[in-house]
Structure formats: C-alpha cells, structure tokens
Write an enzyme that holds these catalytic residues in place. Structure first.
Site, PDB file in Angstrom:
ATOM      1  N   ARG A  79       0.834  -1.206   0.000  1.00 21.85           N
ATOM      2  CA  ARG A  79       0.000   0.000   0.000  1.00 21.85           C
ATOM      3  C   ARG A  79       0.868   1.255   0.000  1.00 21.85           C
ATOM      4  O   ARG A  79       0.989   1.947  -1.006  1.00 21.85           O
ATOM      5  CB  ARG A  79      -0.956  -0.014   1.206  1.00 21.85           C
ATOM      6  CG  ARG A  79      -2.123   0.983   1.108  1.00 21.85           C
ATOM      7  CD  ARG A  79      -1.767   2.430   1.434  1.00 21.85           C
ATOM      8  NE  ARG A  79      -1.259   2.625   2.784  1.00 21.85           N
ATOM      9  CZ  ARG A  79      -0.894   3.811   3.271  1.00 21.85           C
ATOM     10  NH1 ARG A  79      -0.957   4.898   2.506  1.00 21.85           N
ATOM     11  NH2 ARG A  79      -0.408   3.922   4.496  1.00 21.85           N
ATOM     12  N   ASP A  80       1.504   1.548   1.105  1.00 19.86           N
ATOM     13  CA  ASP A  80       2.230   2.817   1.204  1.00 19.86           C
ATOM     14  C   ASP A  80       3.475   2.833   0.339  1.00 19.86           C
ATOM     15  O   ASP A  80       3.911   3.893  -0.111  1.00 19.86           O
ATOM     16  CB  ASP A  80       2.591   3.089   2.671  1.00 19.86           C
ATOM     17  CG  ASP A  80       2.911   4.558   2.911  1.00 19.86           C
ATOM     18  OD1 ASP A  80       2.610   5.386   2.038  1.00 19.86           O
ATOM     19  OD2 ASP A  80       3.467   4.879   3.974  1.00 19.86           O
ATOM     20  N   ASN A  85       9.314   5.131   2.739  1.00 20.58           N
ATOM     21  CA  ASN A  85       9.282   4.569   4.086  1.00 20.58           C
ATOM     22  C   ASN A  85      10.654   4.051   4.478  1.00 20.58           C
ATOM     23  O   ASN A  85      11.510   3.806   3.621  1.00 20.58           O
ATOM     24  CB  ASN A  85       8.311   3.379   4.121  1.00 20.58           C
ATOM     25  CG  ASN A  85       6.879   3.772   3.879  1.00 20.58           C
ATOM     26  OD1 ASN A  85       6.163   4.140   4.795  1.00 20.58           O
ATOM     27  ND2 ASN A  85       6.442   3.676   2.629  1.00 20.58           N
ATOM     28  N   CYS A 129       3.487  10.076  -0.138  1.00 25.55           N
ATOM     29  CA  CYS A 129       2.076  10.418   0.016  1.00 25.55           C
ATOM     30  C   CYS A 129       1.671  11.410  -1.064  1.00 25.55           C
ATOM     31  O   CYS A 129       2.320  12.450  -1.223  1.00 25.55           O
ATOM     32  CB  CYS A 129       1.815  11.016   1.399  1.00 25.55           C
ATOM     33  SG  CYS A 129       0.111  11.565   1.649  1.00 25.55           S
ATOM     34  N   HIS A 171       5.429   4.655  12.345  1.00 23.43           N
ATOM     35  CA  HIS A 171       5.501   4.640  10.883  1.00 23.43           C
ATOM     36  C   HIS A 171       6.392   5.807  10.462  1.00 23.43           C
ATOM     37  O   HIS A 171       6.002   6.965  10.600  1.00 23.43           O
ATOM     38  CB  HIS A 171       4.082   4.809  10.329  1.00 23.43           C
ATOM     39  CG  HIS A 171       4.003   4.818   8.839  1.00 23.43           C
ATOM     40  ND1 HIS A 171       3.575   3.722   8.112  1.00 23.43           N
ATOM     41  CD2 HIS A 171       4.284   5.778   7.921  1.00 23.43           C
ATOM     42  CE1 HIS A 171       3.580   4.022   6.830  1.00 23.43           C
ATOM     43  NE2 HIS A 171       4.018   5.268   6.686  1.00 23.43           N
ATOM     44  N   HIS A 199       9.075   7.778   7.652  1.00 27.04           N
ATOM     45  CA  HIS A 199       9.604   7.984   6.303  1.00 27.04           C
ATOM     46  C   HIS A 199      11.029   8.508   6.431  1.00 27.04           C
ATOM     47  O   HIS A 199      11.382   9.165   7.411  1.00 27.04           O
ATOM     48  CB  HIS A 199       8.716   8.964   5.536  1.00 27.04           C
ATOM     49  CG  HIS A 199       7.416   8.352   5.110  1.00 27.04           C
ATOM     50  ND1 HIS A 199       7.117   8.083   3.790  1.00 27.04           N
ATOM     51  CD2 HIS A 199       6.352   7.932   5.834  1.00 27.04           C
ATOM     52  CE1 HIS A 199       5.911   7.527   3.727  1.00 27.04           C
ATOM     53  NE2 HIS A 199       5.427   7.426   4.948  1.00 27.04           N
TER      54      HIS A 199
END
Length: 307
Positions: free
Chosen positions: A14-15, A249, A240, A207, A209
């Site tokens: 996903r990310d 990430n 994003c 989470h 980055h």
C-alpha cells in the site's frame, strides 16, 4: 536496548506503491504480498480503499483482495478514509483489519481527507467502531504527528490528546506517523513515551519515512521508548500524494538488519527480504532505496567444505 521483540508490519503493497507514477499490475502486487509472507510477515497492509481518481495506484483494491492467499496467522489490513471505504473493505471478505487515519494538522487533514484535525479523529473512531461491528480489528494512525508540510511544527500535547480520544474507541493500536520524514530521535522518544502513558495498555505503532535520513534512527528511538509495532516497506519505497516532499518509508530490510543485530526479534527473514528486494527492483525498473540490500551480506554465510 532491553526490548527482546517487536511486531513487524509490512506496508509495501500500500504505502510503498501508492505514490508510484507507473501503475503496478495486480499480479505484481499479489506477488509482493506472497514474498512478504514468505519472508515472515504476518501483518501486511495490502491496499487502500480510496477514491481511484485521487490515488490511481490503488484502483484495483477489490481485485487485490480477491487474489490474496489464505495463510493461517496472516492478517491483512486495508487503509480506509471514510465509511464508504470501510464498507468496500468489509465487502471484500478478505480484510482482517481496517486502518483508519486522522491527521495532526488542519491544513493537511483538509488536503488528505476534507476534514479538520479533530473531525478526522471523530471519523477514525467511527471507522474503528465499524470494523468492530463487522467482527474485524480496527486501528488508527495519527498522520503528520511529528510535523506538517503546510503548518510546520505540531504541538506534542495535541498529538497526545488525539491519541487519548482515539483510545476511547478501543483500537488494537494507535500509530504515530512521520508522514513527511521530519522527526528526530529525541522527538520520537518524547512523543512515544507521552502517548504510551496517555493510552495505557493500547499499543503504540510507529511509521517513519526516511526523507531526511533519520528514519532508521527514529525506529531505534521508538522501540527503545516502548513502541511495540513497527511499519516498514520493502525496498524503502513510499510517499504520500497529498504531502509535498514526502519520500520513502524506512526499508524493511534496513529495519530488520538493525534490530536483529541488536538482538531484537522481528519474525522476519533478512535473506528472503533481500531476495524480494531484487525481484521488486526488476518490477520497478530501478535500484530501490534500501541500503542493506545493496551491501554485501554480513556476517558472511559459513561455507560448507567439500567432502
């Protein structure tokens, strides 16, 4: 480091992929999931149920879910921004956990979700309740918890209060996300400790980055401060669409290497992660940001002498 183990969350499908300009095929996304499972991942953020016009890379969310392998002990998470997304995720019958998002600044919350910061907290609580009513797990992430691309610094007290309100919905965990990669280890340590104290037994997930090169140090600080779950993306991909300047990430391989060398178990197989990195690099047609995958193996495998 006194911590002996953490729970690992692979967010690459996903990310890691959501901000890529070249559309990745559904089959390659499913192969990424399969390789993550083979490497030991037992929680995987597989897709997001968002408007495909805003995030085209996630337009095949239903198709991805339909093809997910059924593996005992593996939990699939779907990111959802609103009730419509929650309904779509539940309807697949393949998602075990809804991941809601609220945002620590008004300007970013409006850009991301069309809501103010406090409105996004209320929406996240509603999505957690929706998950629970459907017999699923519900969790929430506080985006831009360490800094906003539009408003700059975020008051730590505001993030703590957001977490306290979210905890009222009994989520399985609350995540603190450094959406644009501005956090430093001291800030991370303070905020993880403050939030942990405010929400009691509810686990803290983190989470990060790596926009400014502090991501891996922030993971260390968070784990040391009591974070119990760590997100990472294979190869260090990510970004994003609504956060200017956000980069990838923290890489799964880099996080696992660091924690394993420090004696912290993750349940992951570093060698298989590196192999998955090499496969994903061919799909993306470029070298991925992860550092460990580009370095020689250490320690070197013991060579077996020929008889």
């Amino acid at each position: 480091m006194t911590v002996k183990s953490i729970e690992f969350m692979e967010v690459g499908p996903r990310d890691g992929l959501q901000n890529e300009k070249t559309l990745i095929s559904t089959q390659d996304k499913l192969e990424l999931v399969r390789r993550a499972i083979d490497a030991g991942a037992r929680r995987i953020e597989v897709t997001s149920f968002v408007n495909p016009r805003r995030v085209p890379q996630m337009a095949d969310a239903a198709e991805v879910c339909a093809g997910l392998p059924e593996v005992e002990g593996v939990l699939y998470t779907g990111l959802v921004m609103n009730a419509k997304g929650g309904e779509r995720a539940i309807a697949t019958g393949r998602i075990h956990e809804l991941g809601a998002v609220c945002v620590a600044s008004d300007r970013f919350a409006i850009a991301n979700q069309g809501q103010t910061s406090l409105e996004s907290v209320d929406a996240a609580k509603g999505l957690i309740a929706m998950a629970q009513d459907a017999g699923l797990r519900g969790q929430a992430t506080i985006g831009a918890a360490f800094g906003c691309p539009f408003e700059g610094e975020i008051a730590e007290e505001h993030v703590v209060e957001m977490a306290r309100k979210l905890a009222e919905a009994n989520p399985v965990e609350i995540a603190l996300a450094d959406t644009i990669g501005v956090a430093d280890p001291a800030h991370v340590s303070r905020l993880v400790r403050a939030v942990s104290e405010a929400i009691g037994s509810t686990p803290v997930r983190v989470h990060f980055h790596n926009t400014r090169g502090t991501g891996i140090a922030n993971v260390w600080a968070a784990v040391e401060a009591g974070a119990r779950v760590v997100d990472a993306a294979l190869g260090g991909l990510g970004g994003c669409p609504f956060a200017p300047g956000a980069a990838g990430n923290v890489a799964s391989e880099d996080v696992v290497y660091m924690l394993h060398r420090a004696g912290v178990a993750t349940g992951m197989d570093l060698g298989k992660l590196v192999e998955a990195n090499q496969w994903l690099a061919t799909v993306m047609e470029r070298t991925l940001p992860s550092m460990v995958a580009r370095a020689p193996a250490f320690p070197k495998p013991v060579e077996t002498a020929e008889a």
